[in-house]
Enzyme design. Structure first.
Site, PDB file in Angstrom:
ATOM      1  N   ASN A 165       6.230  14.793   2.321  1.00 32.92           N
ATOM      2  CA  ASN A 165       5.625  16.122   2.408  1.00 32.92           C
ATOM      3  C   ASN A 165       4.103  16.082   2.489  1.00 32.92           C
ATOM      4  O   ASN A 165       3.453  17.127   2.460  1.00 32.92           O
ATOM      5  CB  ASN A 165       6.040  16.964   1.200  1.00 32.92           C
ATOM      6  CG  ASN A 165       7.513  17.304   1.215  1.00 32.92           C
ATOM      7  OD1 ASN A 165       8.101  17.482   2.269  1.00 32.92           O
ATOM      8  ND2 ASN A 165       8.121  17.387   0.038  1.00 32.92           N
ATOM      9  N   PHE A 202       0.865  -1.188   0.000  1.00 30.60           N
ATOM     10  CA  PHE A 202       0.000   0.000   0.000  1.00 30.60           C
ATOM     11  C   PHE A 202       0.897   1.232   0.000  1.00 30.60           C
ATOM     12  O   PHE A 202       1.426   1.628   1.043  1.00 30.60           O
ATOM     13  CB  PHE A 202      -0.886  -0.047   1.240  1.00 30.60           C
ATOM     14  CG  PHE A 202      -1.881   1.072   1.363  1.00 30.60           C
ATOM     15  CD1 PHE A 202      -3.031   1.091   0.591  1.00 30.60           C
ATOM     16  CD2 PHE A 202      -1.693   2.098   2.290  1.00 30.60           C
ATOM     17  CE1 PHE A 202      -3.967   2.110   0.736  1.00 30.60           C
ATOM     18  CE2 PHE A 202      -2.627   3.112   2.440  1.00 30.60           C
ATOM     19  CZ  PHE A 202      -3.758   3.120   1.660  1.00 30.60           C
ATOM     20  N   ILE A 261       7.332  -0.877  36.571  1.00 28.33           N
ATOM     21  CA  ILE A 261       7.229  -1.959  37.563  1.00 28.33           C
ATOM     22  C   ILE A 261       8.479  -2.840  37.529  1.00 28.33           C
ATOM     23  O   ILE A 261       9.019  -3.225  38.570  1.00 28.33           O
ATOM     24  CB  ILE A 261       5.948  -2.783  37.311  1.00 28.33           C
ATOM     25  CG1 ILE A 261       4.709  -1.949  37.671  1.00 28.33           C
ATOM     26  CG2 ILE A 261       5.964  -4.080  38.116  1.00 28.33           C
ATOM     27  CD1 ILE A 261       3.400  -2.544  37.182  1.00 28.33           C
ATOM     28  N   GLU A 292       3.888   9.992   1.700  1.00 30.65           N
ATOM     29  CA  GLU A 292       4.995  10.778   1.162  1.00 30.65           C
ATOM     30  C   GLU A 292       5.516  11.691   2.260  1.00 30.65           C
ATOM     31  O   GLU A 292       4.769  12.060   3.174  1.00 30.65           O
ATOM     32  CB  GLU A 292       4.543  11.595  -0.049  1.00 30.65           C
ATOM     33  CG  GLU A 292       4.052  10.742  -1.206  1.00 30.65           C
ATOM     34  CD  GLU A 292       3.629  11.571  -2.416  1.00 30.65           C
ATOM     35  OE1 GLU A 292       3.818  12.814  -2.381  1.00 30.65           O
ATOM     36  OE2 GLU A 292       3.115  10.985  -3.382  1.00 30.65           O
ATOM     37  N   TRP A 326       7.977   5.112   3.874  1.00 31.12           N
ATOM     38  CA  TRP A 326       7.406   4.367   5.004  1.00 31.12           C
ATOM     39  C   TRP A 326       6.523   3.208   4.526  1.00 31.12           C
ATOM     40  O   TRP A 326       5.421   2.996   5.037  1.00 31.12           O
ATOM     41  CB  TRP A 326       6.632   5.298   5.933  1.00 31.12           C
ATOM     42  CG  TRP A 326       7.470   6.426   6.435  1.00 31.12           C
ATOM     43  CD1 TRP A 326       8.717   6.335   6.964  1.00 31.12           C
ATOM     44  CD2 TRP A 326       7.144   7.816   6.445  1.00 31.12           C
ATOM     45  NE1 TRP A 326       9.195   7.588   7.292  1.00 31.12           N
ATOM     46  CE2 TRP A 326       8.250   8.512   6.979  1.00 31.12           C
ATOM     47  CE3 TRP A 326       6.024   8.535   6.044  1.00 31.12           C
ATOM     48  CZ2 TRP A 326       8.265   9.898   7.142  1.00 31.12           C
ATOM     49  CZ3 TRP A 326       6.041   9.909   6.194  1.00 31.12           C
ATOM     50  CH2 TRP A 326       7.134  10.578   6.743  1.00 31.12           C
ATOM     51  N   GLY A 351      11.378  -1.907  36.515  1.00 40.19           N
ATOM     52  CA  GLY A 351      12.531  -1.099  36.886  1.00 40.19           C
ATOM     53  C   GLY A 351      13.729  -1.394  36.001  1.00 40.19           C
ATOM     54  O   GLY A 351      13.621  -1.495  34.779  1.00 40.19           O
ATOM     55  N   GLY A 371       2.252  13.035   4.405  1.00 43.20           N
ATOM     56  CA  GLY A 371       1.973  12.469   5.719  1.00 43.20           C
ATOM     57  C   GLY A 371       0.494  12.248   5.945  1.00 43.20           C
ATOM     58  O   GLY A 371      -0.186  11.568   5.170  1.00 43.20           O
ATOM     59  N   LEU A 418       1.066   4.830  -0.256  1.00 41.98           N
ATOM     60  CA  LEU A 418       0.357   6.110  -0.191  1.00 41.98           C
ATOM     61  C   LEU A 418       1.234   7.225   0.370  1.00 41.98           C
ATOM     62  O   LEU A 418       1.303   8.313  -0.183  1.00 41.98           O
ATOM     63  CB  LEU A 418      -0.898   5.956   0.677  1.00 41.98           C
ATOM     64  CG  LEU A 418      -1.685   7.234   0.971  1.00 41.98           C
ATOM     65  CD1 LEU A 418      -2.306   7.791  -0.321  1.00 41.98           C
ATOM     66  CD2 LEU A 418      -2.794   6.959   1.998  1.00 41.98           C
ATOM     67  N   GLU A 435      -1.304   4.376  10.185  1.00 45.02           N
ATOM     68  CA  GLU A 435      -2.735   4.295   9.915  1.00 45.02           C
ATOM     69  C   GLU A 435      -3.497   5.467  10.546  1.00 45.02           C
ATOM     70  O   GLU A 435      -4.653   5.346  10.930  1.00 45.02           O
ATOM     71  CB  GLU A 435      -3.323   2.953  10.379  1.00 45.02           C
ATOM     72  CG  GLU A 435      -3.562   1.971   9.257  1.00 45.02           C
ATOM     73  CD  GLU A 435      -2.268   1.268   8.854  1.00 45.02           C
ATOM     74  OE1 GLU A 435      -1.235   1.954   8.725  1.00 45.02           O
ATOM     75  OE2 GLU A 435      -2.296   0.046   8.656  1.00 45.02           O
TER      76      GLU A 435
END
Length: 391
Positions: A132, A126, A339, A130, A159, A341, A134, A128, A365
């Site tokens: 600039n 997929f 928790i 870019e 991405w 640590g 996002g 989509l 997404e």
């Protein structure tokens, strides 16, 4: 009854979840630390995903898949994410490539690409995002211009999850004037197309076993490469992302479950001042809150998936599920690290790995901010409609 809510899955979804749990126990969990450390795509997992049917579980039976429900996919992704977030992200990316084909491809395109995914594990990507554009998908700069009996596509995508191991890219390009309605189209671009170059692999904070890549394009493709109708690409992308959000919510829940269980075990075993640290309210209350909120996130996620399975529409519930589950996951993992640590802060630690893996589910997404923007618009629209009725 488990403290953290468990869904009463139907037989189909339960069988899929059992497959995912078994594969996770035998293969995915034992390799998770090494995959993360080496930032290595786990090619050895692919035969297991293919043979189990998980690769093509959403693909209709007529194309060689199992025709599974979105609820089943949610159960699988959640179970795998609990053992290895990278492997769950690979499965999620396979489904993200399948959704636009299911929603908008021709029969011939479905037969070729969905069949390839189901029978051979051939990934479809997929493409989509870019750098600039996002979150503003309508602002993409990749362009498609008519050339002879096809299209010249020029631009750059980034991405791309599974980008390094995808054989076909669904490329979204602007085919009309910038800012015009219906000005984006979807094109199928095989990786082997001259001028399609995967030129960069991201060095990521988390889900390091996935190949997230850059794609440069200066390609010519024939008319039959257009998927759906010319100009309907943005609608197709947004429909795809609306389904993908719920899969990401499941991934977020799986990562949170891993951290919660690690922290719970540690809190019961670790002794300080003569008692288990879970008996100190500072720790016990963190786990109590985590169990409550994680149960709510899972409830919302499964209900969103069922809404889609019932009528193909989950409305704003899918947006809420992604937003809530991703942010609950953030808090649960953060508290788990607190928790444990020092033991949670150093490698190898499942919680340390989850801490890095989790962060992406609030980003891809659709960021949490974008989810809130869409929800605010939905609220505004509902108020306007209510006033109109009352007028």
């Amino acid at each position: 009854m488990a403290v953290v809510w468990e869904d009463c899955l139907d037989e189909e979804a339960r069988e899929w979840r059992e497959k995912a749990v078994e594969l996770s126990r035998k293969y995915f969990a034992p390799a998770a630390d090494a995959i993360d450390r080496e930032q290595r795509y786990p090619v050895e997992h692919l035969p297991h995903l293919l043979e189990s049917g998980i690769c093509g579980m959403l693909v209709p039976r007529e194309y060689g898949g199992a025709g599974a429900s979105l609820t089943s996919m949610v159960a699988v992704v959640e179970a795998i994410a609990e053992s290895c977030a990278s492997t769950s992200a690979i499965v999620a990316a396979l489904s993200l490539g399948a959704f636009p084909l299911l929603l908008g491809a021709s029969d011939a395109q479905k037969s070729q690409l969905l069949g390839g995914l189901a029978r051979e594990g051939k990934a479809v990507n997929f493409a989509l995002s870019e750098r600039n554009a996002g979150s503003d998908a309508g602002a993409i700069e990749t362009v498609g211009v008519r050339e002879k009996d096809g299209w010249r596509i020029k631009g750059e995508k980034c991405w791309l999850g599974n980008g390094g191991h995808s054989e076909t890219f669904i490329v979204f390009a602007r085919t009309g004037e910038k800012g015009a309605r219906n000005n984006i189209s979807a094109f199928l671009v095989p990786r082997s197309t001259p001028g399609a170059v995967v030129d960069f692999y991201e060095d990521k904070m988390g889900i390091r076993g996935t190949t997230t890549t850059n794609l440069k394009l200066d390609v010519w493709v024939p008319d039959e490469s257009v998927m759906g109708r010319e100009g309907d690409g943005l609608k197709l992308a947004l429909k795809t992302l609306s389904i993908g959000r719920v899969v990401v919510a499941a991934q977020a829940n799986g990562i949170a479950l891993c951290s919660f269980r690690e922290a719970s075990e540690f809190a019961v075993e670790r002794q300080t001042f003569g008692q288990s640290i879970i008996d100190h309210q500072g720790v016990g209350f963190m786990l109590a809150n985590a169990a409550t909120r994680l149960s709510a996130a899972r409830l919302m996620t499964y209900e969103a998936a069922r809404a889609y399975d019932r009528n193909g529409d989950m409305g704003v519930l899918g947006i809420m599920a992604k937003l809530f589950a991703s942010e609950v996951s953030h808090d649960v993992v953060d508290d788990a690290l607190q928790i444990l640590g020092g033991r949670g802060y150093v490698k190898p630690s499942a919680v340390e790995r989850c801490y890095r893996d989790q962060r992406i589910v609030e980003i891809y997404e659709g960021t949490s901010e974008i989810q809130r923007v869409v929800l605010a618009r939905a609220i505004k629209k509902e108020v306007a409609e209510r006033r109109k009725v009352g007028a």
